[in-house]
Design a protein around this motif. Structure first.
Motif, short mmCIF file in Angstrom:
data_model
loop_
_atom_site.label_atom_id
_atom_site.label_comp_id
_atom_site.label_asym_id
_atom_site.label_seq_id
_atom_site.Cartn_x
_atom_site.Cartn_y
_atom_site.Cartn_z
N ASP A 10 -1.93 1.07 -1.70
CA ASP A 10 -1.73 1.81 -0.77
C ASP A 10 -3.15 1.66 0.45
N LYS A 11 -3.74 0.86 0.02
CA LYS A 11 -4.64 0.11 1.23
C LYS A 11 -4.19 -0.87 1.80
N VAL A 12 -3.56 -1.88 1.02
CA VAL A 12 -3.06 -3.35 1.41
C VAL A 12 -2.00 -3.82 1.36
N ILE A 13 -0.82 -2.11 1.81
CA ILE A 13 0.76 -2.84 2.03
C ILE A 13 0.92 -3.23 3.02
N ASN A 14 -0.27 -2.61 4.30
CA ASN A 14 -0.33 -2.83 5.51
C ASN A 14 -1.55 -3.61 5.84
N HIS A 15 -2.08 -3.63 5.06
CA HIS A 15 -3.46 -4.53 5.37
C HIS A 15 -2.96 -6.28 6.27
N HIS A 16 -2.47 -6.16 6.28
CA HIS A 16 -1.54 -7.68 6.97
C HIS A 16 -1.75 -6.90 8.81
N LEU A 17 -2.08 -6.00 9.21
CA LEU A 17 -1.64 -5.61 10.45
C LEU A 17 -3.07 -5.39 10.62
N ASP A 18 -4.21 -5.56 9.75
CA ASP A 18 -5.77 -5.33 10.33
C ASP A 18 -6.28 -6.28 10.28
N VAL A 19 -5.56 -7.56 9.77
CA VAL A 19 -6.10 -8.43 9.76
C VAL A 19 -7.02 -9.76 11.04
N ASN A 85 -11.84 -11.31 -1.69
CA ASN A 85 -12.71 -11.12 -1.19
C ASN A 85 -11.94 -10.53 0.28
N ASP A 86 -10.72 -10.19 0.52
CA ASP A 86 -10.66 -9.09 1.63
C ASP A 86 -11.43 -8.60 2.21
N SER A 87 -10.88 -8.83 3.32
CA SER A 87 -12.05 -7.07 4.12
C SER A 87 -11.38 -5.93 4.28
N VAL A 88 -11.41 -5.34 3.34
CA VAL A 88 -10.40 -4.36 3.09
C VAL A 88 -11.48 -3.24 3.16
N ASN A 89 -11.19 -2.40 4.01
CA ASN A 89 -11.88 -0.75 4.35
C ASN A 89 -12.06 -0.01 3.18
N ASP A 90 -11.96 0.35 2.26
CA ASP A 90 -12.43 1.49 0.69
C ASP A 90 -12.58 1.38 0.42
N PRO A 91 -13.42 2.05 -0.19
CA PRO A 91 -14.18 2.14 -1.37
C PRO A 91 -13.70 1.52 -2.49
N LYS A 92 -12.52 1.68 -2.84
CA LYS A 92 -11.60 1.93 -4.33
C LYS A 92 -12.10 0.11 -4.67
N ILE A 93 -11.28 -0.42 -2.64
CA ILE A 93 -11.06 -2.27 -2.74
C ILE A 93 -12.55 -3.19 -2.71
N LYS A 94 -13.56 -2.18 -1.75
CA LYS A 94 -15.14 -3.04 -1.46
C LYS A 94 -15.80 -3.15 -2.77
#
Length: 549
Positions: A10-19, A85-94
């Motif tokens: 749920d945190k990366v499904i639209n992560h390409h938009l946040d890159v 190492n993608d910069s996903v701003n979420d505790p589960k990913i960080k």
């Protein structure tokens, strides 16, 4: 359709938009054996940088334009030592960031990390792929099932072409319970209806095979549960291999003849009803309706029908180029042999993909001058394959390869240079490429425009966000802020780096392009809403109204 869920989806499904969107900065060029600081503009590119950011940087120029994609991502064996190492701003990913992906028993989230890494990259690759484009993805048993699920989700299950199996020729004499000597290559299209029949024959087919013949004959008599018996009326004039003769009424051989068939000068002289099961009944009926003119089969081959000397009905398929691609790939090289070949260039690289394999995959795609993209470039086998194929068949394919590791200069680029110039006793292919680095982001914190990227890069970005087409530099008679015209809308970017710009009547007086509507960017606007509505003018404020994608 089943979907796959994992930790972090749920945190990366639209992560390409946040890159963050970053520009590509030209470092150097290599023009037919000569290094140059100037851009060659040849269309071949080697890009150094994280492939997620690099893929996004390609969108303004290449969205929907890449016809062939090949990628060889980490197989997630537990031995590669790769990091999520993608910069996903979420505790589960960080908590994963900077942690090396370990073996199955040591790292219970290794498959989640791999899926989080792959999903946004595949989303961007989908955007870059053209409508008639094909993507090949190498993988093994570790992530095959997971990859298939997310590709079904992103590309559409209906666009799955096949799963190639590659027999990885090499040294397999060491003992094991079962020695694994194959890998997979998943193949998807953007639109399966637009995928053309390949004009290539499996290289393992012997030269004397009928597959290489320009004319193929086969009987269309085929009886079985899927081919129920039915009647067809053969009209006067139906062609035959018999010059003059009679086929008697019969029921002891297929097809059955309901009445006597008289043939003169290779043509049927009376109507005849024949009965059988048929393999190509619809095409045969189209042939009759056409007045015995050639009709197209499902592969686009010209097809005619005749009564053979035995009384069978045969189709005759004419083709300019043979087509025979099978899903089992073998005798296509090995990583061991490729490593040895690279050493001859002075390039040391572990587990490079087979050049023969990649050349064959690219050759499946029809076309003269399409682009081949590889966003996990490694040693540069894909670029090597493109240059080799162009030398063999005289076509003008282009390559774009992306590599994040620092060896891109001493290994990837160096290999491509050797291929172009030649090495040892191997003749050079000729060709050129440009080398790029990922540069500055388009936007700074708080959404401000990063003026360090330069006005031209900003203009290209804005035009792409509006039209989804690349901005082509052309000479025009309009003012310097004119971007272009698309679908009868004219676009202007009224921007000056060191001053505030205003959309007013004075600026309108400088515009020369006639259009049904106008989109104008500026810092301020002094026009009234009624005036803009009357003249179909849309004002967009810099930088607030510049789209982020």
């Amino acid at each position: 359709m089943p979907t796959l869920h994992w930790i972090g989806k749920d945190k990366v499904i639209n992560h390409h938009l946040d890159v963050p969107f970053k520009v590509l900065e030209h470092s150097c060029g290599f023009d037919n054996g000569t290094p140059t600081e100037q851009e060659t503009n040849c269309g071949n590119r080697i890009i150094h940088g994280d492939n997620l950011e690099a893929l996004k940087a390609l969108l303004p120029e290449y969205e929907g334009r890449i016809k062939c994609i090949y990628i060889d991502p980490p197989y997630n064996t537990g031995n590669e030592g790769w990091k999520y190492n993608d910069s996903v701003n979420d505790p589960k990913i960080k908590k994963w960031l900077g942690e090396t992906v370990g073996k199955e028993g040591d790292d219970l989230t290794r498959h989640d990390k791999w899926l989080c890494m792959m999903y946004p990259r595949l989303k961007l690759l989908y955007k870059l792929l053209s409508k008639e484009g094909i993507i090949f993805i190498s993988i093994d048993d570790n992530e095959y099932q997971n990859l298939k699920y997310i590709c079904d989700e992103i590309f559409g299950r209906q666009n799955f072409i096949t799963n190639f199996t590659w027999r990885t020729d090499g040294n397999f004499d060491n003992q094991a319970k079962i020695k694994i000597n194959h890998e997979y290559i998943l193949c998807y299209s953007k639109d399966s209806g637009l995928f053309e029949h390949p004009k290539v024959v499996d290289p393992n087919i012997p030269e004397g095979s009928k597959l290489f013949k320009t004319e193929i004959r086969n009987t269309v008599v085929k009886n079985g549960p899927k081919n129920p018996i039915s009647e067809i009326l053969l009209p006067i004039g139906f062609p035959s291999d018999i010059e003059n003769g009679v086929i008697q009424k019969r029921t002891i051989a297929w097809p059955h003849y309901k009445n006597e068939a008289s043939i003169t000068n290779f043509k049927l002289k009376n109507e005849v009803i024949v009965e059988s099961g048929w393999s190509s009944k619809g095409i045969l009926e189209d042939f009759i309706k056409s007045g015995f003119k050639p009709v197209k089969d499902s592969k686009g081959q010209d097809t005619t029908f005749v009564i053979s000397k035995s009384g069978a009905i045969e189709n005759i398929k004419s083709r300019a180029e043979a087509s025979h691609v099978v899903s089992s790939l073998y005798n296509m090289g090995s990583t061991q042999n490729m490593s040895a070949d690279l050493k001859k260039m002075g390039v040391d690289f572990d587990y490079p993909k087979s050049l023969t394999l990649i050349q064959y995959l690219i050759s499946i795609i029809n076309g003269e001058d399409f682009i081949v993209l590889d966003s996990f470039a490694g040693s540069g086998t894909t670029a090597h394959a493109v240059l080799n194929l162009n030398q063999i068949d005289g076509r003008n394919r282009k390559f774009i390869i992306i590599e994040m590791m620092d060896y891109v200069d001493k290994i990837t680029s160096e290999r491509v240079k050797h291929v172009i110039k030649g090495f040892g006793t191997t003749e050079g292919t000729g060709g050129s490429f440009d080398f790029y680095q990922l540069g500055q982001p388009m936007f700074l914190e708080a959404g401000k425009l990063n003026e360090l990227v330069g006005v031209e890069k900003i203009r290209q970005y804005v035009y792409y966000t509006e039209t989804k087409t690349p901005l082509t530099p052309t000479k025009h008679k309009d003012n310097k802020h004119f971007l272009g015209k698309h679908n009868d809308t004219a676009y202007y970017f009224h921007y000056e780096q060191d001053e505030i710009t205003t959309l007013d009547h004075a600026f309108l007086a400088t515009m020369k392009t006639k259009a049904e509507a106008y989109v104008i960017y500026a810092d301020n606007c002094l026009l009234t809403k009624d005036f803009m509505t009357k003249h179909n003018i849309i004002f967009k404020k810099i930088p607030r109204d510049i789209t982020r994608f």
